[in-house]
Design a protein around this motif. Structure first.
Motif, PDB file in Angstrom:
ATOM      1  N   THR A 219      37.129  35.034  50.889  1.00 10.75           N
ATOM      2  CA  THR A 219      36.791  35.630  49.598  1.00 10.75           C
ATOM      3  C   THR A 219      36.214  37.026  49.779  1.00 10.75           C
ATOM      4  O   THR A 219      36.495  37.942  48.981  1.00 10.75           O
ATOM      5  N   GLN A 256      34.984  39.770  39.309  1.00 11.50           N
ATOM      6  CA  GLN A 256      35.033  38.318  39.160  1.00 11.50           C
ATOM      7  C   GLN A 256      35.107  37.623  40.522  1.00 11.50           C
ATOM      8  O   GLN A 256      34.444  36.612  40.762  1.00 11.50           O
ATOM      9  N   THR A 257      35.912  38.152  41.401  1.00 10.19           N
ATOM     10  CA  THR A 257      36.006  37.556  42.737  1.00 10.19           C
ATOM     11  C   THR A 257      34.685  37.703  43.485  1.00 10.19           C
ATOM     12  O   THR A 257      34.255  36.786  44.192  1.00 10.19           O
ATOM     13  N   SER A 260      32.126  35.080  42.648  1.00 10.93           N
ATOM     14  CA  SER A 260      32.304  33.741  43.221  1.00 10.93           C
ATOM     15  C   SER A 260      31.689  33.606  44.603  1.00 10.93           C
ATOM     16  O   SER A 260      31.596  32.486  45.130  1.00 10.93           O
ATOM     17  N   LEU A 264      29.497  30.174  46.645  1.00 10.03           N
ATOM     18  CA  LEU A 264      30.044  29.712  47.919  1.00 10.03           C
ATOM     19  C   LEU A 264      28.997  29.785  49.023  1.00 10.03           C
ATOM     20  O   LEU A 264      28.874  28.856  49.842  1.00 10.03           O
TER      21      LEU A 264
END
Length: 490
Positions: A219, A256-257, A260, A264
C-alpha cells in the motif's frame, strides 16, 4: 462383582429370629440387585463412521491442482508447525509453551484432578485410622440416682486408636473413583487441546502479522505511485495539457489510499501485541521476530484422517468422551445409594482418672463394631437420579455434537484450501502478467516509446496484483493451519 458365597445360618427359632432371617435375606437380595444395576458398562454412542466408510472430505475431481496432495495416514516428522519451515515460528511456539499462563492454568487443573483421584483411590482401598487424645472434667450427682449425699467431681483422661473401613457393596465408591478418573482424563485432554490451540493461535497470528506487513508495504508503494501520477497531472494542468478535474481526481485517489495505511499499521501492531501475550510476555517489552510471508512455505503434502482416526486424534473429542464416562459413573454412584452399606470399625485405647495411670495395665479399653445400613426412604433420591440421568444424556448429546462439529471443521478447512488454491493460482498468473507488462513498459520507456505516465500506471497495476497475491498466499497458509487444527494433528 464376584458372587456372594451362600450363607450358612444356624437354626433359628421363634418369630423374631424368622423375621431377622427374612430381613437379612431381603438385604442380600437388594444388595445383589444393586450390584447388577449400578455396575452397568458404558456403551459409547455411535457418532462416527468406521474406517471403511469413505471420508466426506476425500480427494475428488473438484480439487485444485494447486492444492497440496492429501495423504491418508501421513505421519509428520515433527510437530505440524514445522511443516511451514519457519525456524522463527518454531522458536516462538517453544517459548510460549514454556511461559504461557494458559498452559500453566491447564497443568494446575490437571494436577488438582490427579490429586483428587489419588485421594479417592486411597480412601476406597485402605481403612481410615485416627488417633484420639482427650481430657474432660465430670460431675456426678447422687440425687439423679435417687440417692443422698454430695456430688463428686473427677477428671477423665483417654487415648486411643480408631479404625474405620466402608465396604463398597453397592459400587458407589468405585463409581465415584471412575468418575474422578474420567475427569482426570478430561483435564489431560484439555491440557493437550490448550497446548495445540496455543500453537495454532501463534501460527495464525504470525501469518496474519506477515499479511499485514505485506499489505502495508504494498500500500505504501501504491501511494507513492498514485502520488506520482497526481504530481504529473498537476504539472500538465500548469502547462495547459490537462483539466483541474483530472488532477483533483488523482490527488483524491492517492489520499484515499494513504488513509488506508493507519488502519493497516494498527492491525499489524495489534498482531505483534497478540504474539507477545501468547508468548507469555508484556507487549512492547522485548521485540519479537518480524514475520514476513517469505518466512513460511506451503506444505507439499497434507495429512488426511478418516472419521474414526479423527476421534482418536482430536483432544476435544477425547475430552468430551471422558466427560461422558464421568457422567455415566456419577449416574451409577447415584443409583448405588439405594442399596446397603457395610461399615466396620474398631477402637483400641485406654481411660483413667489420672494422666499417670492412662497407660497402665488396667486402663485398656477396646470395641469392635459393624453396621449395615439399608436406605428405606430418601425424598431426594428420585430427584438426584433424574438429575444424574439428565446429565448423562446431556453428555452423550454433547459428545455427538463435538464429533459433528469436528467433521464440519475439517470439511470447511479442506474446502477453503481447494477454493483458496484456485484463487491463489489465478492471482499468481495475474501477478506474473502484470509484472511482465510493467517490465515491457519500462523497456519501452527507456527506448522513448512510452511515456512516464504509462510506466507509472503499469507499475501501479503490478503493485495491486502483488498485493492481491500476498493476501491470497497468507490466506492459504492460514487455511493450512486451520486444517492441522481441525484434524487434531500433534
Amino acid at each position: 462383582m464376584r458372587p456372594l458365597a451362600p450363607a450358612v445360618l444356624p437354626p433359628l427359632g421363634g418369630a423374631r429370629t424368622r423375621a431377622a432371617a427374612m430381613a437379612l435375606g431381603c438385604l442380600l437380595a437388594a444388595w445383589l440387585t444393586g450390584c447388577a444395576s449400578s455396575r452397568q458398562e458404558l456403551v459409547p454412542p455411535a457418532a462416527v463412521a468406521s474406517d471403511d466408510a469413505p471420508a466426506p472430505w476425500s480427494d475428488g475431481p473438484h480439487q485444485s491442482a494447486a492444492t497440496p496432495p492429501r495423504v491418508a495416514g501421513l505421519a509428520l516428522p515433527g510437530p505440524w508447525w514445522e511443516s511451514l519451515q519457519s525456524p522463527a515460528l518454531s522458536a516462538l511456539i517453544a517459548q510460549a509453551q514454556a511461559a504461557s499462563p494458559t498452559l500453566a492454568t491447564a497443568e494446575a487443573a490437571l494436577r488438582q484432578a490427579e490429586a483428587l483421584q489419588n485421594a479417592q483411590a486411597a480412601t476406597t482401598a485402605q481403612p481410615q485410622l485416627d488417633a484420639t487424645v482427650g481430657a474432660q472434667r465430670q460431675h456426678t450427682s447422687p440425687a439423679a440416682l435417687g440417692q443422698s449425699g454430695e456430688g463428686r467431681s473427677f477428671s477423665l483422661y483417654s487415648a486411643g486408636l480408631q479404625v474405620r473401613y466402608l465396604f463398597d457393596l453397592s459400587g458407589a465408591s468405585q463409581h465415584t473413583l471412575q468418575a474422578l478418573a474420567a475427569r482426570t482424563e478430561w483435564r489431560r485432554h484439555e491440557q493437550t487441546a490448550a497446548r495445540r490451540a496455543l500453537a495454532g493461535q501463534i501460527a495464525a497470528t504470525a501469518i496474519a502479522r506477515a499479511r499485514w506487513a505485506a499489505q502495508v508495504e504494498a500500500t505504501h508503494t501504491l501511494v507513492q505511485q498514485q502520488q506520482a501520477l497526481a504530481d504529473i497531472a498537476q504539472a500538465r494542468v500548469r502547462l495547459g495539457q490537462a483539466t483541474p478535474d483530472e488532477a483533483l481526481a488523482l490527488q483524491a485517489l492517492a489520499a484515499q489510499t494513504r488513509a488506508s495505511l493507519p488502519p493497516l499499521r494498527q492491525q499489524l501492531q495489534q498482531a505483534e501485541h497478540v504474539l507477545a501475550v501468547l508468548a507469555g510476555q508484556p507487549p512492547g517489552i522485548q521485540p519479537l521476530h518480524a514475520f514476513a510471508l517469505g518466512d513460511f512455505t506451503l506444505p507439499t503434502q497434507l495429512p488426511l484422517r478418516v472419521p474414526s482416526q479423527l476421534v482418536r486424534q482430536r483432544p476435544d473429542i477425547q475430552a468430551s468422551e471422558a466427560l461422558l464416562h464421568a457422567a455415566h459413573a456419577e449416574h451409577g454412584a447415584t443409583v448405588a445409594r439405594r442399596y446397603p452399606q457395610l461399615q466396620l470399625s474398631a477402637n483400641l485405647g485406654s481411660q483413667a482418672l489420672t494422666s499417670g495411670a492412662l497407660f497402665g495395665a488396667g486402663a485398656a479399653v477396646w470395641a469392635l463394631g459393624g453396621q449395615l445400613v439399608q436406605p428405606l426412604f430418601n425424598p431426594a433420591q428420585q430427584g438426584q437420579e433424574a438429575a444424574a440421568l439428565a446429565a448423562l444424556q446431556a453428555a452423550s448429546a454433547q459428545y455427538q455434537g463435538v464429533v459433528l462439529q469436528a467433521l464440519r471443521q475439517v470439511a470447511d478447512a479442506l474446502g477453503a484450501l481447494d477454493h483458496g488454491a484456485q484463487a491463489l493460482q489465478a492471482l499468481r498468473e495475474a501477478d506474473a502478467a502484470a509484472q511482465a507488462s510493467a517490465h515491457t513498459v519500462q523497456r519501452r520507456y527507456a527506448l522513448g516509446a512510452a511515456s512516464y505516465v504509462q510506466l507509472v500506471q503499469a507499475q501501479q497495476q503490478a503493485t495491486q496484483a502483488t498485493l492481491l497475491r500476498a493476501q491470497a498466499q497468507a490466506q492459504q497458509l492460514a487455511d493450512c493451519v486451520a486444517l492441522y487444527q481441525a484434524l487434531g494433528t500433534p
